[in-house]
Design a protein around this motif. Structure first.
Motif, short mmCIF file in Angstrom:
data_model
loop_
_atom_site.label_atom_id
_atom_site.label_comp_id
_atom_site.label_asym_id
_atom_site.label_seq_id
_atom_site.Cartn_x
_atom_site.Cartn_y
_atom_site.Cartn_z
N LEU A 59 -12.62 -15.25 43.09
CA LEU A 59 -13.50 -14.49 43.97
C LEU A 59 -13.25 -12.99 43.83
O LEU A 59 -12.14 -12.57 43.55
CB LEU A 59 -13.24 -14.91 45.43
N PRO A 60 -14.29 -12.20 44.07
CA PRO A 60 -14.15 -10.75 43.98
C PRO A 60 -13.66 -10.14 45.29
O PRO A 60 -13.98 -10.64 46.37
CB PRO A 60 -15.59 -10.29 43.72
N PRO A 285 -23.21 -13.54 47.71
CA PRO A 285 -22.64 -14.18 48.91
C PRO A 285 -21.11 -14.14 48.95
O PRO A 285 -20.51 -14.45 49.96
CB PRO A 285 -23.15 -15.62 48.83
N ASP A 286 -20.49 -13.75 47.84
CA ASP A 286 -19.03 -13.66 47.83
C ASP A 286 -18.53 -12.34 48.43
O ASP A 286 -17.33 -12.18 48.66
CB ASP A 286 -18.49 -13.78 46.40
N LEU A 287 -19.44 -11.38 48.60
CA LEU A 287 -19.04 -10.06 49.10
C LEU A 287 -19.80 -9.74 50.37
O LEU A 287 -21.02 -9.60 50.34
CB LEU A 287 -19.33 -9.00 48.03
N LEU A 288 -19.10 -9.65 51.47
CA LEU A 288 -19.76 -9.32 52.72
C LEU A 288 -20.06 -7.82 52.73
O LEU A 288 -19.39 -7.04 52.06
CB LEU A 288 -18.86 -9.69 53.90
N ARG B 198 -11.59 -19.73 50.32
CA ARG B 198 -12.33 -20.34 49.23
C ARG B 198 -11.74 -19.98 47.86
O ARG B 198 -12.26 -20.40 46.84
CB ARG B 198 -13.80 -19.89 49.27
N SER B 206 -21.66 -20.31 47.70
CA SER B 206 -20.62 -19.46 48.28
C SER B 206 -20.75 -19.21 49.78
O SER B 206 -19.75 -19.10 50.48
CB SER B 206 -20.60 -18.10 47.57
N ARG B 234 -7.51 -12.57 49.05
CA ARG B 234 -8.22 -12.80 47.78
C ARG B 234 -9.64 -13.35 47.99
O ARG B 234 -10.36 -13.60 47.05
CB ARG B 234 -7.42 -13.77 46.90
N SER B 236 -12.98 -12.37 50.12
CA SER B 236 -13.59 -11.36 51.00
C SER B 236 -14.32 -11.97 52.18
O SER B 236 -14.60 -11.29 53.16
CB SER B 236 -14.59 -10.52 50.20
N THR B 237 -14.67 -13.26 52.09
CA THR B 237 -15.39 -13.89 53.19
C THR B 237 -14.44 -14.61 54.14
O THR B 237 -14.87 -15.24 55.10
CB THR B 237 -16.42 -14.92 52.66
#
Lengths: 492, 484
Positions: A59-60, A285-288, B198, B206, B234, B236-237
């Motif tokens: 994940l980023p 969707p991985d970055l809010l 996740r 995601s 690691r 961000s959500t």
């Protein structure tokens, strides 16, 4: 058949419209969404983490420093910094794009608007910016490294870029180059990029079209990946000529992506890199969304250094410098700070400017060095200037002294200047009695030339000065010699 | 105490603490059962590694006593990356993929001392509600080997129900923990989106994916959850949160019953649900009819959003760096086309195509943007409801476990998509939801109930579930086919 003066005719009949998209590599230690380092020149794939390799499940995480630098840029150009930073996925397949999408910003760039002052041959003007957005770089495909195969280097994958997009307000290739230069200067002043063009830290895509003045916009072509001011200008000149020739021959300009071949000085269509024109952008969707707080804006404003234009105006007003000299000195922030350090130490802005633009620049060019590691630091140059000013040494001796110091880089303090003046016997002969004796000798030894001078051949004075200098082995103070000679030669 | 008598994860932990059983005995017992398994619950069994971990756990227990999950056997859904053990996502695409890192959930459970028995079967890339789309073959329901275990975490659910492991991880995107838990008669929790990291969970969608615990009892879920949750830098959500408590407060609550979930409900499901409602009333809770008016739009909105995200999440499987790579191709396009054509199964391809379509220029507004709007409305329904009630009681599935192969006979994938009707609303809203057994058909096949809570209301849901399971024994019933 093209006649020799055709381009000039064209220039009056056609107007070109140019907009630039410049990818500025932000100076961060790690990548935009991973902790991998961004240093240039490492062995292939040694600076790619599992995130950059897009292994399953990774994940980023946004690099806060990259966002800070984008905000700093936004404040510097007077743009509107987005209160919330959002990221989108740009989807396309290519082997050097590991995730199959690039994380970028579509609808909500980090910065909207703002403007950049440029100084082209036809005078200064402001070019408005459309936007500046954050995105990650792709990796590199190495097509020539392996026979019949393509190598992939993912060291660049995920490197943070700020894509700065100008409005199509540039009208000539020279203006476009001036814009690229001004942006290059600005990002280095802000310290948000090293601006190293050779290492790809700034790459420019140019959109260009031509039209009859007043007519609606013509179809545009995009020239990709230009990494020098000169190539940008040459590529645009070629492409504008090509479009005008096409239109004048009754053809149509097609929308296309071009590459510039600097060896042949021509543009040609690029092979399709992406398999699709539809990037299917959507919010990642991985970055809010990340909030840019008023405190972050305040911090950016407080961190703004004196910008190139302000500095240029200050040099003109404070040092009485010509606009050209001021412009030359501020173009590179490291040169400007070197210059300012010299002035601060010797109080002689004019002499400092002459030295920096003359001897220092020439020596840097000759040795291919950056001013940051000039072997003669500002303190030494300032001392040399001071010793010329107080007439301890002559200008000629000063130049020799500078060269000596440049070559022996070990002594870097100002005292070394005075030690060298003494050890090399460079001290100027200013003692009037000693100089008078020399002048008398020279005048006595050259009766013929004396007659000529007295007969009105004033140019002979130079001959006598030369003879006195020679007799003093170059150490005589030329100003004193001049006045003593005039006096001696005037006596009948 | 003999190993066979240990039915729950809580009991296993207590027996280890009391030194009534060793971790090695527990591991060997479960490995023996896995070896004799007829459900096809596991894709990969880590026998040697499990025995080594158990031995180390026994040494640690001898030294300092039992703590955390020390010595407790578990299994991971094969969608969580495990360093050194292949992670396949039940796909040919990742048949031989070994991650060089542990998912955060895997690392946390490892740090808590759990013994990893192996990786469980699932629908390919977690796309499905029957665990039939696995490249490694379907998993069977331990209550009837001719039926599906539900999905997509069907391997984990069947493994727990069949006594192959006292606990397992699952992931839930649109119901993938809750649905198989209901079909197999076990307990499963989908936590609030953001509670469980996740990182290292191979992404399907995601904005919806969430790891969750699966076990026999709600008390077991609580123990597992406490070792899975937590903010992760690691991811961000991942959300900052108060950790789940070691026990929940037992106070009278108002439980909402939304009429939309009970219309045309199969009587085999409706009757146990009504009985469950009476049990909650008997426990002192108040039941209140509520409305969640946008429920009917949840399934189409879910399939647009989830497929759209999946279409780009799965773009990385291109045959270039890892995973299945087609042989004998002569161009870049052919490498992509054939690697993906060969590596992905039918359902995965269907969702990639659906999602690609939904994100395309000209269709984005009609599909993706519209689905996101619907998603907000559904979420708002819940937020409005939680202004009045503390939890919401619904069925988990519209029917009990169906026969293997029956979903394909129809030839219409949306028939199977309707299995998710009761689970996707909570997913789209990021809400925690608990699935626990509350009855059985005459067959017998298990029936589950769902309790949906407000964001980060896990403690409340777990307390309700624990209270319910003190009153009932559905969670302790053993499938006849696998009772040994």
């Amino acid at each position: 058949m093209t006649s020799v003066n055709a381009p000039a005719n064209r220039a009056t009949a056609w107007e070109s419209v140019i907009g630039l998209e410049v990818h500025v590599q932000l100076r961060t230690r790690s990548k935009l969404f991973s902790a991998a380092p961004t240093a240039f020149g490492a062995a292939p794939n040694t600076q790619a983490s599992v995130v950059d390799l897009a292994l399953p499940g990774v994940l980023p995480v946004l690099n806060a420093e990259a966002l800070r630098l984008a905000v700093l840029f936004g404040v510097a150009v007077g743009g509107e910094v987005a209160p919330v930073c959002r990221f989108d996925r740009k989807n396309y397949f290519y082997p050097d794009l590991p995730k199959g999408y690039q994380v970028s910003q579509l609808d909500e760039p980090a910065v909207r608007g703002g403007r950049l002052a440029i100084d082209a041959e036809d005078g200064p003007r402001h070019i408005e910016l459309t936007r500046a957005h954050l995105e990650e770089d792709a990796g590199k495909s190495l097509h020539d490294a392996y026979a019949g195969q393509t190598g992939i280097d993912l060291n660049r994958a995920g490197v943070p870029l700020l894509e700065v997009v100008s409005e199509p307000q540039l009208r000539t290739p020279a203006q476009a180059a001036a814009y690229f230069r001004a942006l290059h200067t600005l990002v280095r002043y802000l310290g948000i990029s090293d601006g190293n063009l050779n290492e790809g830290s700034m790459r420019c895509d140019a959109n260009v079209s031509v039209r009859r003045p007043g007519a609606p916009l013509g179809e545009r072509a995009e020239i990709k990946n230009l990494n020098s001011f000169r190539f940008l200008e040459k590529a645009l000149r070629f492409e504008i000529d090509r479009q005008v020739e096409t239109l004048e021959a009754g053809g149509v300009v097609r929308r296309q992506t071009l590459l510039y071949d600097s060896a042949r000085n021509e543009t040609r269509p690029m092979r399709g890199k992406e398999l699709s024109d539809d990037y299917r952008y959507f919010p990642d969707p991985d970055l809010l969304p990340v909030e840019v707080t008023p405190a972050m804006l305040d911090e950016a404003r407080a961190a703004l250094p004196e910008l190139p234009n302000a500095k240029r105006q200050r040099y003109a007003s404070e040092f009485g410098m010509t606009d050209y000299d001021a412009g030359w000195l501020v173009a590179d922030p490291h040169v400007a700070s070197y210059f300012e350090a010299v002035v601060a130490a010797c109080g002689k802005p004019k002499a400092a400017a002459n030295w920096v633009m003359g001897e220092v620049a020439a020596a840097l060019r000759r040795d291919e060095r950056a001013i940051g590691d000039a072997p003669v630091p500002p303190a030494q140059l300032a001392r040399i200037i001071a010793r010329v000013a107080d007439q301890t040494i002559s200008g000629t001796a000063a130049k020799g002294l500078f060269e000596t110091l440049w070559r022996q880089a070990d002594a870097t303090d100002a005292e070394a200047v005075d030690q060298l003046i003494d050890s090399q016997g460079l001290r100027q002969l200013s003692d009037v009695n000693a100089l008078e004796a020399l002048v008398r000798e020279v005048v006595a030894a050259n009766p013929g030339q004396v007659r000529q001078y007295r007969a009105g051949k004033a140019k002979m004075l130079g001959y006598f000065v030369g003879q006195v200098m020679k007799a003093s082995r170059g150490k005589a103070n030329p100003r004193e010699v001049n006045s003593l000679l005039r006096k001696a030669l005037a006596e009948p | 105490m003999v190993v066979e008598g240990i039915a729950t994860l809580t009991a296993a932990r207590d027996a280890l603490a009391a030194k009534a059983v060793s971790a090695a005995e527990l591991a060997r017992h479960h490995l023996r059962r896995i070896a004799a398994d007829r459900t096809g619950s596991f894709i990969t069994v880590c026998e040697e590694r499990a025995l080594a971990e158990a031995k180390a756990a026994d040494a640690a227990i001898a030294e300092d006593g039992q703590r955390g999950l020390l010595g407790v056997p578990i299994a991971h859904k094969d969608v969580f990356c495990t360093e050194g053990v292949r992670t396949t996502c039940a796909s040919k695409m990742l048949e031989d993929f070994v991650a060089p890192y542990d998912a955060t959930v895997v690392a946390k459970l490892k740090a808590a001392g759990a013994v990893l028995l192996g990786k469980t079967n699932m629908d390919e890339f977690a796309m499905g509600s029957s665990t039939e789309t696995s490249h490694f073959g379907a998993t069977r329901n331990p209550w009837d080997l001719g039926r599906v275990p539900g999905g997509s975490s069907g391997g984990s659910a069947a493994a727990v129900a069949a006594g192959l492991t006292p606990g397992a991880t699952g992931t839930d995107t649109g119901g993938s923990v809750r649905h198989p838990a209901a079909f197999c008669g076990i307990s499963g929790l989908k936590p609030t989106y953001g509670r469980v990291s996740r990182f290292g969970l191979v992404a399907f969608a995601s904005s919806l994916d969430q790891g969750g615990p699966m076990a026999r009892s709600v008390a077991d879920l609580r123990i597992l959850l406490r070792h899975m949750e937590g903010h992760d830098s690691r991811d961000s959500t991942s959300a900052p949160m108060r950790p789940t408590g070691s026990s929940g407060a037992d106070k009278p609550l108002t439980i909402g019953v939304p009429s939309e979930y009970f219309e045309d409900l199969d009587s085999g499901i409706a009757a146990p649900l009504e009985e469950a409602a009476r049990t909650f009333a008997r426990l002192g809770h108040r039941l209140r009819a509520i409305a969640l008016p946008h429920t009917a739009f949840a399934v189409p909105a879910y399939y647009v959003v989830a497929s759209a995200e999946a279409s780009t999440n799965l773009a990385r499987f291109d045959g270039v760096r890892y995973g299945h790579r087609a042989q004998g191709v002569d161009s870049m396009e052919a490498l992509y086309r054939q690697s993906r054509g060969e590596g992905f199964g039918v359902e995965v391809k269907r969702r990639i195509l659906t999602g690609t379509y939904a994100l395309s220029v000209g269709y984005y507004d009609a599909y993706y943007r519209q689905a996101q709007r619907v998603r907000r409305l559904i979420r708002q329904d819940f937020l409005d409801a939680f202004a009045e009630v503390d939890a919401i009681l619904t069925p988990v599935t519209p029917c009990v476990a169906f026969p293997l192969g029956s979903s394909e006979v129809e030839g219409d994938p949306t028939t199977l998509y309707k299995q998710d009707a009761f689970t996707v609303p909570a997913s789209l809203s990021g809400l925690p939801a608990l699935s626990i057994p509350c009855g059985a058909t005459r067959h017998p096949l298990p029936v589950g109930l769902q309790l949906i809570g407000p964001h980060f209301g896990e403690d409340r849901l777990l307390a309700l579930g624990e209270a319910f399971q003190r009153e009932t024994d559905w969670h302790l019933r053993t499938p006849p086919a696998v009772a040994t």
